[in-house]
Design a protein around this motif. Structure first.
Motif, PDB file in Angstrom:
ATOM      1  N   GLN A  55       0.813  -1.214   0.000  1.00  0.00           N
ATOM      2  CA  GLN A  55       0.000   0.000   0.000  1.00  0.00           C
ATOM      3  C   GLN A  55       0.849   1.268   0.000  1.00  0.00           C
ATOM      4  O   GLN A  55       0.527   2.238  -0.697  1.00  0.00           O
ATOM      5  N   PRO A  56       1.965   1.311   0.752  1.00  0.00           N
ATOM      6  CA  PRO A  56       2.798   2.516   0.702  1.00  0.00           C
ATOM      7  C   PRO A  56       3.312   2.834  -0.702  1.00  0.00           C
ATOM      8  O   PRO A  56       3.341   3.995  -1.114  1.00  0.00           O
ATOM      9  N   LEU A  57       3.718   1.795  -1.462  1.00  0.00           N
ATOM     10  CA  LEU A  57       4.174   2.034  -2.830  1.00  0.00           C
ATOM     11  C   LEU A  57       3.038   2.572  -3.688  1.00  0.00           C
ATOM     12  O   LEU A  57       3.224   3.537  -4.443  1.00  0.00           O
ATOM     13  N   ARG A  58       1.871   1.959  -3.570  1.00  0.00           N
ATOM     14  CA  ARG A  58       0.735   2.385  -4.392  1.00  0.00           C
ATOM     15  C   ARG A  58       0.364   3.840  -4.094  1.00  0.00           C
ATOM     16  O   ARG A  58       0.151   4.641  -5.014  1.00  0.00           O
ATOM     17  N   THR A  59       0.296   4.190  -2.814  1.00  0.00           N
ATOM     18  CA  THR A  59      -0.053   5.559  -2.428  1.00  0.00           C
ATOM     19  C   THR A  59       0.983   6.550  -2.954  1.00  0.00           C
ATOM     20  O   THR A  59       0.637   7.597  -3.517  1.00  0.00           O
ATOM     21  N   TYR A  60       2.246   6.217  -2.780  1.00  0.00           N
ATOM     22  CA  TYR A  60       3.339   7.098  -3.200  1.00  0.00           C
ATOM     23  C   TYR A  60       3.369   7.281  -4.718  1.00  0.00           C
ATOM     24  O   TYR A  60       3.475   8.409  -5.224  1.00  0.00           O
ATOM     25  N   ALA A  61       3.290   6.167  -5.462  1.00  0.00           N
ATOM     26  CA  ALA A  61       3.356   6.256  -6.922  1.00  0.00           C
ATOM     27  C   ALA A  61       2.202   7.078  -7.473  1.00  0.00           C
ATOM     28  O   ALA A  61       2.391   7.924  -8.359  1.00  0.00           O
ATOM     29  N   PHE A 367       9.197   1.078   3.812  1.00  0.00           N
ATOM     30  CA  PHE A 367       9.149   1.986   2.666  1.00  0.00           C
ATOM     31  C   PHE A 367       8.880   3.423   3.098  1.00  0.00           C
ATOM     32  O   PHE A 367       9.593   4.352   2.692  1.00  0.00           O
ATOM     33  N   ASP A 368       7.848   3.621   3.921  1.00  0.00           N
ATOM     34  CA  ASP A 368       7.508   4.980   4.342  1.00  0.00           C
ATOM     35  C   ASP A 368       8.629   5.615   5.155  1.00  0.00           C
ATOM     36  O   ASP A 368       8.914   6.816   5.021  1.00  0.00           O
ATOM     37  N   ALA A 369       9.291   4.816   5.995  1.00  0.00           N
ATOM     38  CA  ALA A 369      10.393   5.351   6.795  1.00  0.00           C
ATOM     39  C   ALA A 369      11.561   5.751   5.897  1.00  0.00           C
ATOM     40  O   ALA A 369      12.197   6.798   6.111  1.00  0.00           O
ATOM     41  N   GLY A 370      11.841   4.925   4.896  1.00  0.00           N
ATOM     42  CA  GLY A 370      12.906   5.265   3.965  1.00  0.00           C
ATOM     43  C   GLY A 370      12.575   6.504   3.159  1.00  0.00           C
ATOM     44  O   GLY A 370      13.440   7.367   2.930  1.00  0.00           O
ATOM     45  N   LEU A 371      11.327   6.604   2.718  1.00  0.00           N
ATOM     46  CA  LEU A 371      10.890   7.782   1.969  1.00  0.00           C
ATOM     47  C   LEU A 371      11.033   9.039   2.832  1.00  0.00           C
ATOM     48  O   LEU A 371      11.478  10.091   2.344  1.00  0.00           O
ATOM     49  N   ALA A 372      10.702   8.920   4.104  1.00  0.00           N
ATOM     50  CA  ALA A 372      10.851  10.057   5.014  1.00  0.00           C
ATOM     51  C   ALA A 372      12.320  10.461   5.134  1.00  0.00           C
ATOM     52  O   ALA A 372      12.640  11.662   5.206  1.00  0.00           O
ATOM     53  N   VAL A 389      15.194  12.037  -6.220  1.00  0.00           N
ATOM     54  CA  VAL A 389      15.108  10.580  -6.119  1.00  0.00           C
ATOM     55  C   VAL A 389      13.655  10.135  -6.137  1.00  0.00           C
ATOM     56  O   VAL A 389      12.806  10.715  -5.454  1.00  0.00           O
ATOM     57  N   VAL A 390      13.390   9.087  -6.905  1.00  0.00           N
ATOM     58  CA  VAL A 390      12.096   8.409  -6.892  1.00  0.00           C
ATOM     59  C   VAL A 390      12.346   6.968  -6.455  1.00  0.00           C
ATOM     60  O   VAL A 390      13.215   6.290  -7.019  1.00  0.00           O
ATOM     61  N   LEU A 391      11.624   6.501  -5.446  1.00  0.00           N
ATOM     62  CA  LEU A 391      11.710   5.088  -5.042  1.00  0.00           C
ATOM     63  C   LEU A 391      10.758   4.297  -5.927  1.00  0.00           C
ATOM     64  O   LEU A 391       9.542   4.510  -5.911  1.00  0.00           O
ATOM     65  N   THR A 392      11.301   3.388  -6.726  1.00  0.00           N
ATOM     66  CA  THR A 392      10.532   2.808  -7.822  1.00  0.00           C
ATOM     67  C   THR A 392       9.739   1.559  -7.462  1.00  0.00           C
ATOM     68  O   THR A 392       8.765   1.234  -8.145  1.00  0.00           O
ATOM     69  N   SER A 393      10.149   0.833  -6.423  1.00  0.00           N
ATOM     70  CA  SER A 393       9.403  -0.364  -6.035  1.00  0.00           C
ATOM     71  C   SER A 393       9.680  -0.654  -4.570  1.00  0.00           C
ATOM     72  O   SER A 393      10.565  -0.056  -3.954  1.00  0.00           O
ATOM     73  N   ASP A 394       8.905  -1.558  -4.018  1.00  0.00           N
ATOM     74  CA  ASP A 394       9.046  -1.916  -2.604  1.00  0.00           C
ATOM     75  C   ASP A 394       9.252  -3.420  -2.499  1.00  0.00           C
ATOM     76  O   ASP A 394       8.295  -4.191  -2.417  1.00  0.00           O
ATOM     77  N   THR A 395      10.522  -3.828  -2.529  1.00  0.00           N
ATOM     78  CA  THR A 395      10.852  -5.249  -2.363  1.00  0.00           C
ATOM     79  C   THR A 395      11.597  -5.482  -1.052  1.00  0.00           C
ATOM     80  O   THR A 395      12.308  -6.476  -0.904  1.00  0.00           O
ATOM     81  N   LEU A 396      11.427  -4.591  -0.104  1.00  0.00           N
ATOM     82  CA  LEU A 396      12.204  -4.655   1.131  1.00  0.00           C
ATOM     83  C   LEU A 396      11.981  -5.951   1.897  1.00  0.00           C
ATOM     84  O   LEU A 396      12.917  -6.523   2.460  1.00  0.00           O
ATOM     85  N   ALA A 397      10.749  -6.426   1.921  1.00  0.00           N
ATOM     86  CA  ALA A 397      10.471  -7.668   2.637  1.00  0.00           C
ATOM     87  C   ALA A 397      11.076  -8.871   1.923  1.00  0.00           C
ATOM     88  O   ALA A 397      11.342  -9.904   2.540  1.00  0.00           O
ATOM     89  N   PHE A 398      11.313  -8.734   0.624  1.00  0.00           N
ATOM     90  CA  PHE A 398      11.837  -9.844  -0.178  1.00  0.00           C
ATOM     91  C   PHE A 398      13.356  -9.901  -0.143  1.00  0.00           C
ATOM     92  O   PHE A 398      13.950 -10.949   0.127  1.00  0.00           O
ATOM     93  N   ASP A 399      14.014  -8.768  -0.426  1.00  0.00           N
ATOM     94  CA  ASP A 399      15.467  -8.798  -0.557  1.00  0.00           C
ATOM     95  C   ASP A 399      16.185  -7.650   0.154  1.00  0.00           C
ATOM     96  O   ASP A 399      17.413  -7.539   0.070  1.00  0.00           O
ATOM     97  N   GLY A 400      15.437  -6.802   0.857  1.00  0.00           N
ATOM     98  CA  GLY A 400      16.060  -5.701   1.583  1.00  0.00           C
ATOM     99  C   GLY A 400      16.628  -4.611   0.708  1.00  0.00           C
ATOM    100  O   GLY A 400      17.368  -3.740   1.195  1.00  0.00           O
ATOM    101  N   LYS A 401      16.277  -4.607  -0.580  1.00  0.00           N
ATOM    102  CA  LYS A 401      16.861  -3.638  -1.501  1.00  0.00           C
ATOM    103  C   LYS A 401      15.983  -2.395  -1.665  1.00  0.00           C
ATOM    104  O   LYS A 401      14.757  -2.490  -1.747  1.00  0.00           O
ATOM    105  N   TRP A 402      16.652  -1.254  -1.727  1.00  0.00           N
ATOM    106  CA  TRP A 402      16.007   0.000  -2.106  1.00  0.00           C
ATOM    107  C   TRP A 402      16.197   0.174  -3.609  1.00  0.00           C
ATOM    108  O   TRP A 402      17.324   0.161  -4.112  1.00  0.00           O
ATOM    109  N   ARG A 403      15.097   0.316  -4.307  1.00  0.00           N
ATOM    110  CA  ARG A 403      15.114   0.459  -5.763  1.00  0.00           C
ATOM    111  C   ARG A 403      14.773   1.908  -6.090  1.00  0.00           C
ATOM    112  O   ARG A 403      13.735   2.411  -5.646  1.00  0.00           O
TER     113      ARG A 403
END
Length: 428
Positions: A55-61, A367-372, A389-403
């Motif tokens: 939901q954070p990605l959807r709201t942000y995008a 995601f929201d904390a990183g965006l902040a 910077v635009v955060l393009t996806s939220d895969t943090l729970a999967f691989d811990g990566k910021w995209r």
């Protein structure tokens, strides 16, 4: 880039063009990143993806795109095992819902990530035409060309026909032929690259040199089980040292092929992670890459194909280009190109420098904390701006990566912003 019709944006990241048989180590990361297709949506679209969207990605995008989240219908079709998205839609009982949504949107078309046969089946089942085609159905010749060129032997064959330079190499159909080809190529050129006939994103690629020849049989005995799910077939190519790894992103329309952009790829451990465009400096090799893209695009146009593709390649220290593969589908840079134009507008996008990557961070995986953090550092892109910077996806729970995507007006400024982002998110 206003469209004249809504789309069913079909995120079939698990498809028949990238690997013949889906396997987790190739497809899991693609499934995880599939919600990035939210950046391609416009009001009235239907987005179908193989996993739930955060939901954070959807709201942000949607905030960045200036649309209400409720204006885009999102259907998630997760499965316990890997399956094409067509199969996943059926398993999740979503066919009728998808048909209802399509019926409510006159003129709607299907835009797949990859134009494979299961996607064609889904379009036929829903009574939808493919985006980009004037005809109600995709010509069989277009499908055959896409399947052929998305294999390493198929690309090499077409490249030879079109005069596109590739590394010296051999195609192999059996393990014995593979061993013989490795010995031949390593002996002749000092190193070899082994690639499955159909593979992408570095899947199944290994590098071999003279030190491997004495124990080659055992080396290959250890390698073959790692690609045992796929049908036999490999390409063995001369291993070249590239000073730059580059791509030309293309599209084929009714009038013919055209260039989207040329970029320099970031490929840690041989797998694509991101890129920067435009190139810091153009050369004759880059112009040759563009010419190769136009030649292959003309070939695809004549086959009836309409849609995106690319040619990837490497440039040696003495400025010689070798094409390595073509992906006749959307790629990790196709959506980025569309994003840049969407966020900046066409005029600014043509002048912009942008880079994209994915890196593990050392801060909280939220995601929201990183965006902040990004906003607090004054680095965030905001609608109407020209950099950030635009955060393009939220895969943090999967691989811990910021995209992320960095937009700027110069290469130096893009690198400065990326350095600031690395500090803010403690990127590895």
């Amino acid at each position: 880039m206003k469209r004249d019709c809504p789309l069913v944006i079909f995120g079939n990241f698990v498809n028949e063009l990238m690997v013949t048989v889906p396997v987790p180590r190739h497809s899991a990361a693609l499934v995880a990143v599939s919600p990035r297709k939210i950046w391609l949506t416009q009001p009235g679209d239907v987005l179908v993806i193989p996993t739930e969207m955060s939901q954070p990605l959807r709201t942000y995008a949607c905030e960045m795109l200036g649309i209400d989240p409720g204006e885009v219908e999102v259907l998630a079709a997760p499965t316990d095992g890997l399956a094409t998205l067509t199969e996943a839609v059926r398993k999740n009982g979503l066919v009728e819902r998808l048909r209802e949504l399509a019926d409510e949107r006159p003129g709607i078309r299907l835009q797949p990530f990859a134009q494979d046969r299961p996607a064609l089946e889904m379009a036929a089942e829903l009574g939808l035409a493919f985006e980009g085609y004037d005809s109600p159905t995709v010509p069989q010749s277009a499908t055959e060309a896409a399947y052929r060129i998305n294999t390493k032997p198929g690309f090499r064959s077409v490249a030879a026909e079109l005069g596109i330079r590739t590394a010296e190499g051999r195609s192999c159909g059996t393990p014995d032929e593979l061993a013989a080809a490795v010995r031949e190529v390593v002996t002749a050129h000092g190193g070899a690259v082994v690639k499955p006939a159909r593979g992408s994103n570095g899947y199944g690629v290994i590098f071999l040199g003279p030190q491997d020849l004495p124990e080659l049989d055992s080396r290959l005995d250890a390698y073959l089980p790692t690609v045992a799910e796929q049908p036999p077939g490999w390409v063995v190519e001369e291993r070249l040292d590239f000073a730059r790894v580059v791509t030309v992103e293309m599209a084929v329309g009714e009038a013919g092929p055209y260039i989207l952009h040329v970029g320099e790829m970031r490929t840690p451990n041989g797998a694509f992670s991101g890129q920067i465009t435009p190139l810091v400096a153009t050369t004759g090799a880059v112009q040759e890459l563009q010419a190769a893209g136009m030649a292959l695009g003309t070939y695809l146009h004549q086959a009836g194909y309409r849609g995106p593709f690319d040619i990837d390649g490497g440039i040696t220290a003495d400025d010689v280009l070798y094409a390595t593969e073509s992906n006749v589908r959307k790629t990790g840079a196709t959506y980025l190109d569309l994003m840049v134009h969407r966020l900046l507008g066409d005029e600014h996008a043509e002048r912009a420098v942008w880079l994209a990557d994915s890196r593990v961070g050392g801060v909280e995986r939220d995601f929201d904390a990183g965006l902040a953090r990004v906003r607090g550092a004054g680095l965030a892109f905001e609608p109407g701006g020209t950099e950030g910077v635009v955060l393009t996806s939220d895969t943090l729970a999967f691989d811990g990566k910021w995209r992320y995507l960095v937009l700027a007006e110069s290469h130096a400024r893009a690198e400065e912003i990326e350095a600031g982002l690395a500090a803010a998110l403690k990127l590895a």
